[in-house]
Scaffold this active site. Structure first.
Site, PDB file in Angstrom:
ATOM      1  N   PRO A 124       0.584  -0.791   8.882  1.00 31.66           N
ATOM      2  CG  PRO A 124       2.481   0.467   9.389  1.00 31.66           C
ATOM      3  CD  PRO A 124       1.876  -0.368   8.306  1.00 31.66           C
ATOM      4  CB  SER A 146       0.838   0.473  14.584  1.00 28.88           C
ATOM      5  OG  SER A 146       1.194   1.766  15.025  1.00 28.88           O
ATOM      6  CD  GLN A 171       4.932   2.266  12.508  1.00 29.24           C
ATOM      7  OE1 GLN A 171       4.246   1.839  13.430  1.00 29.24           O
ATOM      8  NE2 GLN A 171       5.332   3.520  12.449  1.00 29.24           N
ATOM      9  CE1 TYR A 189       6.057   7.226  12.769  1.00 28.33           C
ATOM     10  CE2 TYR A 189       4.823   5.854  14.310  1.00 28.33           C
ATOM     11  CZ  TYR A 189       4.866   6.668  13.186  1.00 28.33           C
ATOM     12  OH  TYR A 189       3.722   6.909  12.486  1.00 28.33           O
ATOM     13  CB  THR A 244       6.968   4.993   9.762  1.00 30.37           C
ATOM     14  OG1 THR A 244       6.239   3.797   9.472  1.00 30.37           O
ATOM     15  CG2 THR A 244       6.161   6.180   9.261  1.00 30.37           C
ATOM     16  CE  LYS A 276       3.084   2.673   5.805  1.00 32.15           C
ATOM     17  NZ  LYS A 276       2.605   4.045   6.032  1.00 32.15           N
ATOM     18  CG  HIS A 304       1.147   8.679   7.188  1.00 32.08           C
ATOM     19  ND1 HIS A 304       2.381   8.252   7.585  1.00 32.08           N
ATOM     20  CD2 HIS A 304       0.330   8.428   8.233  1.00 32.08           C
ATOM     21  CE1 HIS A 304       2.326   7.774   8.808  1.00 32.08           C
ATOM     22  NE2 HIS A 304       1.073   7.860   9.238  1.00 32.08           N
ATOM     23  NE  ARG A 363      -3.987   8.608   9.546  1.00 31.58           N
ATOM     24  CZ  ARG A 363      -4.844   8.927  10.501  1.00 31.58           C
ATOM     25  NH1 ARG A 363      -6.091   9.260  10.166  1.00 31.58           N
ATOM     26  NH2 ARG A 363      -4.493   8.917  11.767  1.00 31.58           N
ATOM     27  N   GLY A 393      -4.557  -0.150   4.401  1.00 34.83           N
ATOM     28  CA  GLY A 393      -4.717   0.478   5.700  1.00 34.83           C
ATOM     29  C   GLY A 393      -6.170   0.649   6.087  1.00 34.83           C
TER      30      GLY A 393
END
Length: 402
Positions: free
Chosen positions: A85, A114, A135, A137, A163, A262, A286, A289, A340
Site C-alpha cells: 500500500p 492504501s 490496508q 489504519y 498497519t 504490517k 516502512h 520512512r 512499494g
C-alpha cells in the site's frame, strides 16, 4: 505502442525508472516517495542488509521446468510478489491507483490499496476487479475504522492488512522544506516546482482537478474526507497512539477474511500477532520512512520465519529493487515479497505501462535467478543458497551501513 510504452520499453533496471520518474515529477512529490525519515539511516541499513547476502548456487541441477507461482490465503498468483500500500500513487499519474491495480492484475499479482489513496476503493475495484487487498489504519474512534471495513467487505476486497507501525506522524524534514504536507501549502517554492514540470501538471494534476476536484483521501471515513488543501479535523487523523493488541483481536472477530499485520520487526510481536488472530505478518520498516534507526526487515526475517513461519504467512517489504533481491528474502523464509517504491517509480515514469514493465522485470529476474542458483521453484530455496558476507567478515549486521 503509446508514448509511455515507448518511453519505458528501453528501461531495464529499477534505478532507470527512478531516474525517469525524478525528471517528470515535481521535487516535493518525488522526495515524498523516494526519501526516508529523520537522518535517513534506516534506508542505508536496509540496502546494506540486502547487500550482505550473496548467492551460493547449486550446479548441474535440471532447471528446465521452472515455475514461480505461489498460493497466498487460498489464491494462486503468478509470482511470490505483491504490491504494498502506497499513499502517493494517485498523485504520480492520473488515476494512478487504478493504473497500478490494473498492472498488478495483468501480472497476476495481488494489489493492496492504501487507506490514504485519493481514489475510492469502490472505483478501484470496479476498474481492476475484485479480490484485491486493502490496508487499514485504526482510527482513535474505532467506529470509523469498522465503517471502513464494512466498505472493504462490500467492495469485494479479499484480504485486510492492518498497519501498526505509525502511532504518530514521522519526521520527514524534506516534506516541510518542500511544502509537501496536509494541508498542501502554496509557497513560491512549490509553485515554481510544479511550473517546472509541465508534463506532470498537464497530464496528472489538471485532469484530476477538472474531473474530481482537489485531491482528497477518498477512503477516509465519512466526514473525514477533507481535501489535501484543507487542514483535517483532529478526529480525521488515522494515526493512533492508543492502538493495542486488543484492537487486533477485536478486528479479527469483525473481519472474517485473511487478516495481516504490517510493520512487524520482532519474533515476539509476530507471535503476539498469531495469538491475536492474524493469518499473516508483513515484516517492514516502512521503507525507512517512519523511524531513522529501525532495523532492516531482512535482519530479523530468519528469526521470525523460524518462530511463526509454520503457522503464519510471512511476507516482507522495504527496499527491494530487483527480482534477485526478492529471491534472497524467499531463501530466508518469506513466502512473498511486497513491492512499494519500485512500482511507484514505474508508475511515475510511464503510468500503467511503466508499472507493468517494472513488475515484468521483477518476475523475469526471479525466474532467471532461480535457474542460476539451481532451483525450479521458490519452494526449493533455502538458506544454504546464501552466504552471509557480514558475518563472514566479523561484522555486526545491525551496525553495518554503506
Amino acid at each position: 505502442m503509446s508514448n509511455p510504452e515507448k518511453r519505458v520499453a528501453r528501461l531495464y533496471a529499477t534505478e532507470e525508472f527512478r531516474s525517469l520518474a525524478r525528471q517528470r515529477l515535481p521535487k516535493g512529490l518525488f522526495e515524498y516517495v523516494d526519501r526516508g525519515a529523520g537522518d535517513e539511516r534506516a534506508r542505508g541499513w536496509t540496502q546494506a542488509s540486502l547487500d550482505r547476502w550473496r548467492f551460493v548456487p547449486r550446479l548441474l541441477c535440471d532447471v528446465s521446468q521452472r515455475s514461480q507461482d505461489v498460493e497466498l490465503f487460498g489464491q494462486r498468483y503468478s509470482a511470490p510478489l505483491a504490491i504494498s500500500p502506497t499513499a502517493a500513487a494517485g498523485l504520480l499519474w492520473f488515476e494512478g491507483e487504478i493504473a497500478l491495480a490494473r498492472a498488478a492484475r495483468t501480472a497476476g499479482l495481488p494489489f493492496t490499496l492504501s487507506t490514504s489513496s485519493i481514489t475510492s476503493m469502490e472505483r478501484v475495484a470496479e476498474a481492476a476487479g475484485p479480490g484485491m487487498w486493502f490496508q487499514l489504519y485504526m482510527w482513535p474512534d474505532r467506529r470509523l475504522s469498522y465503517g471502513l471495513v464494512d466498505r472493504v467487505r462490500e467492495a469485494g476486497y479479499g484480504a485486510l492488512i492492518l498497519t501498526v507501525d505509525t502511532p504518530v506522524l514521522p519526521l520527514r524534514p524534506y516534506n516541510l522544506r518542500n511544502g509537501f504536507g496536509v494541508p498542501i501549502r502554496m509557497t513560491p517554492r512549490n509553485v515554481v516546482d510544479v511550473a517546472c514540470h509541465p508534463r506532470w501538471a498537464l497530464g496528472t494534476l489538471v485532469p484530476h482537478l477538472l474531473r474530481h476536484g482537489m485531491p482528497r483521501y477518498e477512503n477516509y471515513p465519512q466526514g473525514a474526507q477533507a481535501s489535501l488543501g484543507v487542514k483535517a479535523k483532529s478526529f480525521a487523523n488515522p494515526k493512533n497512539d492508543s492502538c493495542t493488541w486488543d484492537d487486533l483481536h477485536a478486528l479479527r472477530r469483525y473481519w472474517k477474511g485473511p487478516l495481516l499485520v504490517k510493520g512487524i520487526l520482532s519474533p515476539e510481536d509476530a507471535r503476539l500477532a498469531l495469538q491475536h488472530g492474524a493469518d499473516g505478518v508483513v515484516l517492514s520498516n516502512h521503507a525507512g520512512r517512519n523511524l531513522d534507526s529501525l532495523v532492516a526487515p531482512l535482519d530479523v526475517l530468519p528469526q521470525v520465519a523460524d518462530s511463526v513461519g509454520h503457522k503464519l504467512t510471512v511476507l516482507v517489504d522495504s527496499g527491494f529493487a530487483s527480482g534477485s533481491d526478492a529471491v534472497k528474502a524467499l531463501a530466508l523464509g518469506a513466502k512473498a515479497v511486497m513491492l512499494g517504491r519500485a512500482p511507484l517509480y514505474g508508475l511515475g515514469a510511464g503510468g500503467e505501462a511503466g508499472a507493468a514493465r517494472v513488475l515484468r522485470m521483477f518476475c523475469e529476474d526471479i525466474e532467471r535467478t532461480l535457474a542460476l542458483v539451481g532451483c525450479r521453484h521458490p519452494g526449493e530455496l533455502s538458506r544454504a543458497h546464501l552466504h552471509d558476507a557480514a558475518c563472514a567478515a566479523g561484522l555486526n549486521p545491525a551496525r553495518s551501513s554503506p
